[in-house]
Design an enzyme around this catalytic site. Structure first.
Site, PDB file in Angstrom:
ATOM      1  N   ASP A  66      10.302  -3.372   5.470  1.00 45.72           N
ATOM      2  CA  ASP A  66      10.432  -4.514   6.501  1.00 45.72           C
ATOM      3  C   ASP A  66      11.292  -5.683   5.754  1.00 45.72           C
ATOM      4  OD1 ASP A  66       8.606  -5.775   4.824  1.00 45.72           O
ATOM      5  OD2 ASP A  66       7.435  -5.661   6.253  1.00 45.72           O
ATOM      6  N   ASP A 135      -4.972  -9.903   7.663  1.00 47.79           N
ATOM      7  CA  ASP A 135      -5.255  -9.442   9.249  1.00 47.79           C
ATOM      8  C   ASP A 135      -4.949  -7.806  10.139  1.00 47.79           C
ATOM      9  OD1 ASP A 135      -2.595  -9.258   9.249  1.00 47.79           O
ATOM     10  OD2 ASP A 135      -1.752 -10.812  11.009  1.00 47.79           O
ATOM     11  N   HIS A 137      -2.659  -6.317   9.114  1.00 45.33           N
ATOM     12  CA  HIS A 137      -0.676  -5.336   9.112  1.00 45.33           C
ATOM     13  C   HIS A 137      -0.287  -4.512   8.176  1.00 45.33           C
ATOM     14  CE1 HIS A 137       1.234  -9.233   7.467  1.00 45.33           C
ATOM     15  NE2 HIS A 137       0.983  -8.534   6.992  1.00 45.33           N
ATOM     16  N   GLU A 142       1.989  -6.293  13.210  1.00 46.03           N
ATOM     17  CA  GLU A 142       0.962  -7.698  13.716  1.00 46.03           C
ATOM     18  C   GLU A 142      -0.567  -6.813  14.103  1.00 46.03           C
ATOM     19  OE1 GLU A 142       0.863  -9.832  11.794  1.00 46.03           O
ATOM     20  OE2 GLU A 142       1.898 -11.461  11.397  1.00 46.03           O
TER      21      GLU A 142
END
Ligand code: GLP
Length: 260
Positions: A66, A135, A137, A142
């Site tokens: 990313d 979270d 991810h 996400e």
């Protein structure tokens, strides 16, 4: 899915062992590179092996997971620069053999499509290193991400921007709002996925990803559908795993000759 619970230093050695075995088997292997703190000890170990044991990256290819959108080319937290600093430069990896999605492209959608094509043209990723966000991810997929997603533009959650503010002098407002990220479908095409997580802050995410329902709410849970996944966690990150005892027993009785 193989889950190994061990001290952080041992986890880094195990991941480096898997990468070294791959490179010694195929010097032109394709490695998937992650940013964040989780893989740093692995990169340290690989740099040591390059310096002391001649482990060569000269013919390997690297693809990043990313990239932030819009960080200036020379910004130290631009992921392309992080990867150059933390691994590529230290192991003599030619810059043109390591690629990431172009977060500075005028045509971001075009850059995503080009990145997918580049991974495909390289023959796909052999071994993908992964971290996991608090979270759930992976890369920057996400919660709510399609489990079949491809490389695309995503909006970062407030939680992720707060988590990553530590790389921006604690200033959450300095953390970009957008990123380009390999999709979950892209990541799932890598032949071996190696996920690293340490610390209590990751315990819930590790439990959900490894043992929870497969759900876009915990994007990493899609890894349960992959045939070759290794999850490397320390005691703290493993503290919410329901089957921790079983994973420990399995690892304790694993034959020494068997790699990841
Ligand atoms: C970051 C990265 C991910 C990384 C994750 C966990 O935001 N985009 O690739 O795996 O969040 O980061 P860390 O390893 O620093 O906890």
């Amino acid at each position: 899915m193989e889950v190994i619970i061990a001290p952080a230093a041992e986890l880094a050695v195990l991941a480096a062992d898997a990468i070294e075995a791959l490179l010694r088997r195929r010097s032109d292997a394709v490695l998937g590179l992650a940013t964040g703190s989780s893989p740093l000890a692995v990169y340290d170990e690989l740099a040591r092996r390059h310096a002391e044991a001649g482990l060569s990256f000269a013919r390997a290819r690297g693809f990043m997971l990313d990239e932030y959108v819009g960080l200036p080319a020379e910004h130290p937290e631009r992921y392309r620069n992080v990867i150059e600093r933390e691994i590529a430069a230290r192991v003599g990896w030619p810059a043109e053999r390591v690629q990431g999605p172009d977060g500075l492209a005028a045509d971001l959608e075009g850059a995503c499509a080009a990145y997918e094509a580049a991974i495909r043209d390289a023959g796909g990723v052999d071994l993908q290193l992964l971290g996991v966000g608090t979270d759930g991810h992976v890369a920057f997929n996400e919660p709510g991400s399609s489990l079949a997603s491809r490389t695309r533009i995503k909006t970062l959650t407030r939680q992720t921007r707060e988590d990553n503010a530590r790389f921006f002098d604690g200033d959450v407002e300095a953390v970009p709002h957008h990123c380009l990220t390999q999709g979950l479908g892209t990541i799932m095409e890598a032949r071996h996925l190696v996920l690293l997580a340490t610390g209590r802050g990751k315990a819930e995410a590790v439990h959900r990803v490894v043992e929870g329902a497969v759900s876009a709410m915990w994007p990493g849970s899609v890894l349960q559908l992959h045939p070759h996944v290794t999850v490397l966690v320390d005691d703290a990150a493993a503290s919410r795993l329901q089957l921790a005892d079983y994973y420990r027993q399995t690892y304790a009785s694993k034959p020494a000759w068997q790699g990841l």
